[in-house]
Enzyme design. Structure first.
Site: not given
Ligand code: NAD
Ligand code: WQD
Length: 333
Positions: A12, A84, A124, A148, A152
């Protein structure tokens, strides 16, 4: 304006750096490369034709942060850096609490030392636990089911206390739903090593034949077709939400919370079908048991973000599927 983006080379964060540079912000990234690659910098530069400054450092390291803030005059921070993976957090809670909590505490400490008091934080939808009603609004009760998610929620509480104690400190908490998709250039996206935990990265690996078949976790939920329903949001829409949040954080005091989702829920089977149709591929799948800890359905009420941030998601599920596939094909050329 100069923005510090922690975790800016991740999924992101990298898309947000592109959006920031396109809007002529100065961008400074700090990332320890625990879940990203240094090559992302060149990709961001290639897409935007602009430069960014990079520090390879751990946000938990106070001295390193202090140096960055001394070198740069940072106006605001977008804080993505965190671990994450839900399953890993259950196995390694100490690692998750240490990285995700200490990083934010040290960051806020150094921000205050350098009189930088504007922060946008990546939270999240996981903080809503198992919601009693849908769609989810920002004032719903909060709870978590894994370490996790707890990092958050705890971070949200820490940031609230910091804002209460210091009225000049202002924070926007963004609660993302399910970010998927990739940059349309096919240069940036998410391609985890090994077997992915999340749905779209798994489908992508099946599409390029790195994995044979998708396991669908349960088809006996109380949803439209029995499979889990989620609010998938294109990562570029999500990235743009951060720019709107920056506008807001610069003009408000205290702490504010926003859902970033589309407001639409799609089932696992709908995602699979959309992916197959738009990309003209077959995704073989097997229905298996429910995954522990999963909820039936989760989607946002994004009204507050639209009203107060002037932001809404515009990209369709088809675009999310198309961009994801183009990215993974490009990675595996
Ligand atoms: P990502 O793992 O791709 O990116 C996180 C980045 O942070 C990575 O480049 C990693 O190297 C860096 N990092 C981790 N800990 C660090 C530290 N202590 N110091 C410096 N760098 C560090 O994850 P993302 O999907 O881009 O997620 C970004 C943020 O959004 C996270 O806080 C995650 O919890 C939150 N988030 C992600 C999702 C999702 O599904 N991807 C959903 C909700 C919230
Ligand atoms: C989506 C749907 C699964 C994989 C997670 C974290 C959440 C947030 C986003 C960071 C569900 C189904 C999945 C597979 C499947 N991250 N599924 N087969 O669980 O909604 O959220 O990512 O904050 O905290 O929990 O996302 O993509 O894992 O699942 O059937 O191999 O797909 O059961 O219904 P989720 P997901």
């Amino acid at each position: 304006m100069k923005i510090l983006v922690t975790g800016g080379l991740g999924f992101i964060g990298s898309h947000t750096c592109v959006s920031l540079l396109e809007e002529n912000y100065e961008v400074v990234v700090v990332d320890k490369l625990s879940n990203s690659d240094i090559s992302v910098i060149d990709k961001i530069k290639k897409i935007t034709n602009k430069n960014l400054k990079f520090y390879q450092a751990d946000v938990c390291n106070e001295e390193e942060l202090d140096k960055i803030f001394s070198n740069e005059k940072i106006d605001a921070v977008i804080h993505f850096a965190a671990y994450k993976a839900v399953g890993e957090s259950v196995e390694k809670p100490i690692l998750y609490y240490e990285n995700n909590l200490i990083s934010t505490i040290k960051l806020c400490k150094i921000m205050k030392k350098h009189h930088c008091n504007k922060l946008v934080y990546s939270s999240s939808a996981t903080v809503y636990g198992s919601p009693k009603e849908l769609p989810i609004k920002e004032d719903f009760p909060l709870s978590t089911t894994n370490p996790y998610g707890t990092t958050k929620l705890m971070t949200e509480r820490i940031l609230k206390d910091i804002c209460l104690a210091d009225p000049t400190f202002s924070v926007i908490i963004l609660r993302y739903f399910n970010p998927i998709g990739a940059h349309e250039s096919a240069l940036l996206g998410e391609d985890p090593n090994g077997i992915p935990n999340n749905l779209m990265p798994y489908i992508m690996k099946v599409a390029v034949k790195k994995l044979d078949s998708l396991n669908i976790f349960g088809n006996d939920y109380d949803t439209k077709d029995g499979t889990g329903v989620r609010d998938y949001i294109h990562v570029v829409d999500l990235a743009n939400g951060h720019l709107k949040a920056l506008d807001k954080v610069n003009n408000t005091e205290g702490i504010n919370y926003y859902n970033l989702g589309t407001g639409k829920g799609y089932s696992v089977l709908e995602v699979v079908k959309a992916f197959e149709k738009v990309n003209n591929v077959i995704i073989p799948y097997t229905i298996v048991a429910r995954r522990k800890g999963d909820i039936a359905a989760c989607y946002a009420d994004p009204t507050k973000a639209k009203k107060e941030l002037n932001w809404e998601a515009v990209k369709t599920l088809e675009e999310m599927c198309k961009d994801s596939y183009n990215f993974v094909k490009n990675q595996n050329k």
